[in-house]
Write a protein that holds these residues in place. Structure first.
Motif, PDB file in Angstrom:
ATOM      1  N   THR A 140      -6.955  -1.421   5.257  1.00 28.44           N
ATOM      2  CA  THR A 140      -6.039  -1.139   6.360  1.00 28.44           C
ATOM      3  C   THR A 140      -4.722  -1.860   6.098  1.00 28.44           C
ATOM      4  O   THR A 140      -4.686  -2.900   5.443  1.00 28.44           O
ATOM      5  N   SER A 141      -3.655  -1.313   6.616  1.00 28.84           N
ATOM      6  CA  SER A 141      -2.353  -1.942   6.451  1.00 28.84           C
ATOM      7  C   SER A 141      -2.229  -3.124   7.404  1.00 28.84           C
ATOM      8  O   SER A 141      -3.005  -3.272   8.349  1.00 28.84           O
ATOM      9  N   ASP A 211       2.474  -8.872  -0.706  1.00 26.68           N
ATOM     10  CA  ASP A 211       1.157  -8.364  -1.098  1.00 26.68           C
ATOM     11  C   ASP A 211       1.067  -8.114  -2.601  1.00 26.68           C
ATOM     12  O   ASP A 211       0.040  -7.626  -3.092  1.00 26.68           O
ATOM     13  N   GLY A 212       2.139  -8.442  -3.346  1.00 28.09           N
ATOM     14  CA  GLY A 212       2.107  -8.330  -4.796  1.00 28.09           C
ATOM     15  C   GLY A 212       2.653  -7.039  -5.357  1.00 28.09           C
ATOM     16  O   GLY A 212       2.777  -6.901  -6.582  1.00 28.09           O
ATOM     17  N   LEU A 231       6.394   9.477  -0.228  1.00 29.01           N
ATOM     18  CA  LEU A 231       6.178   8.104   0.214  1.00 29.01           C
ATOM     19  C   LEU A 231       5.253   8.043   1.419  1.00 29.01           C
ATOM     20  O   LEU A 231       5.294   8.910   2.299  1.00 29.01           O
ATOM     21  N   ASP A 232       4.445   6.983   1.467  1.00 29.03           N
ATOM     22  CA  ASP A 232       3.603   6.774   2.640  1.00 29.03           C
ATOM     23  C   ASP A 232       4.410   6.093   3.747  1.00 29.03           C
ATOM     24  O   ASP A 232       5.640   5.942   3.638  1.00 29.03           O
ATOM     25  N   ALA A 233       3.742   5.670   4.807  1.00 27.25           N
ATOM     26  CA  ALA A 233       4.440   5.094   5.957  1.00 27.25           C
ATOM     27  C   ALA A 233       5.198   3.825   5.618  1.00 27.25           C
ATOM     28  O   ALA A 233       6.139   3.439   6.326  1.00 27.25           O
ATOM     29  N   SER A 234       4.816   3.161   4.528  1.00 24.72           N
ATOM     30  CA  SER A 234       5.469   1.912   4.133  1.00 24.72           C
ATOM     31  C   SER A 234       6.496   2.100   3.023  1.00 24.72           C
ATOM     32  O   SER A 234       7.018   1.118   2.495  1.00 24.72           O
ATOM     33  N   GLU A 269       8.455  -1.724   7.349  1.00 29.08           N
ATOM     34  CA  GLU A 269       7.126  -1.223   7.688  1.00 29.08           C
ATOM     35  C   GLU A 269       6.029  -2.236   7.390  1.00 29.08           C
ATOM     36  O   GLU A 269       6.292  -3.426   7.192  1.00 29.08           O
ATOM     37  N   ASP A 270       4.779  -1.768   7.343  1.00 31.82           N
ATOM     38  CA  ASP A 270       3.614  -2.621   7.104  1.00 31.82           C
ATOM     39  C   ASP A 270       3.343  -2.789   5.611  1.00 31.82           C
ATOM     40  O   ASP A 270       3.731  -1.958   4.790  1.00 31.82           O
TER      41      ASP A 270
END
Length: 280
Positions: A140-141, A211-212, A231-234, A269-270
């Motif tokens: 999960t984000s 997060d690397g 692209l995803d939500a982030s 974003e996350d």
């Protein structure tokens, strides 16, 4: 200085096989400093889907981090220590120009009356971030927090789109930013927006998030001269980068979406991976 001119310069490496960073723990680490950006492998064939990096190996992207950032490999982790001071010009340097990087405010962007208080030289920081050499996507984000959420190749911390607890950036705040979408406070110079000294409407490496995973500019290296459309939500996706040696890996982009009609947020974003703390 990181900019277009630097992208054509030959990279230089300093490797100390027994360098030890306290944050890493243990021995046998390798430190890498690089004060010029270097081109990656242009071969985009034979791509394989996977997360960023190889366990126990230092990703080529880390060779682009400036001398204001010390990068140390220790087993399956890599630790970055950054001074928080940029390697480029800004009106937030002291006007006495002892740094050699001071420039007067550009009246088309800001002026002294709108700038945040404090000069870059006023702050002594050492931002430390340890991430895996091969980060993985999380189940999960997770949301970003106030303060540093990543470290840029210039040695400056990356902040999100919040100016305070539940306080979005607004015209009043942005009016005091320099051309790199940055200002001072609290106790550090930091980026909120696309930093033009590093990346401006291109595919340049901007930094690494907590997060690397690496953060790149708005363009996609795999499709030159175009913006990614998957692209995803982030702002992340799998794809070949100039530093991935032909492998497809997960990475972020600055989204090509205007904020307040004129700006591009660095990372609003996350996290899609598991974030680590950027300590100071």
């Amino acid at each position: 200085m990181i900019g277009d001119a630097c992208k054509t310069m030959q990279r230089t490496l300093w490797i100390a096989p027994l360098a030890l960073l306290v944050a890493c723990g243990g021995g046998g680490s390798t430190s890498v400093n690089d004060d010029t950006q270097a081109g990656g492998d242009d071969d985009d064939g034979g791509a394989v889907q996977g997360d960023a990096g190889v366990p126990g190996e230092l990703h080529d992207a880390y060779l682009w981090f400036d001398g204001n950032v010390t990068v140390a490999l220790d087993g399956n982790d890599v630790t970055l220590e950054a001074t928080g001071r940029p390697n480029h010009t800004s009106p937030y340097w002291n006007p006495n120009n002892a740094s050699g990087f001071y420039v007067a405010p550009d009246p088309a962007i800001t002026d002294e009356s709108r700038m945040s208080p404090g000069y870059i030289e006023d702050y002594v920081n050492l931002f430390t971030l340890t991430v895996p050499t091969s980060p993985s996507l999380a189940a999960t984000s997770s949301s970003t927090s106030l303060g540093p959420v990543g470290i840029a190749v210039s040695g400056v911390p990356i902040f999100n789109d919040q100016e305070g607890p539940n306080i979005d950036l607004n015209i009043g705040v942005i009016s005091g930013f320099d051309r790199n979408g940055a200002h001072t406070g609290p106790s550090t110079y930091h980026y909120h927006l696309e930093p033009q000294a590093i990346s401006f409407n291109d595919d340049a490496l901007i930094g690494v998030m907590a997060d690397g995973f690496f953060l790149y500019g708005r363009y996609c290296y795999a499709t030159p001269g175009s913006y990614p459309d998957d692209l995803d939500a982030s702002g992340g996706h799998f794809g070949v980068t100039q530093h991935s040696n032909g492998a497809s890996e997960y990475h972020y982009h600055v989204k090509n979406e205007l904020y307040l009609g004129a700006y591009y947020l660095l990372f609003p974003e996350d996290y899609q991976g598991t974030p680590n703390n950027v300590s100071n």
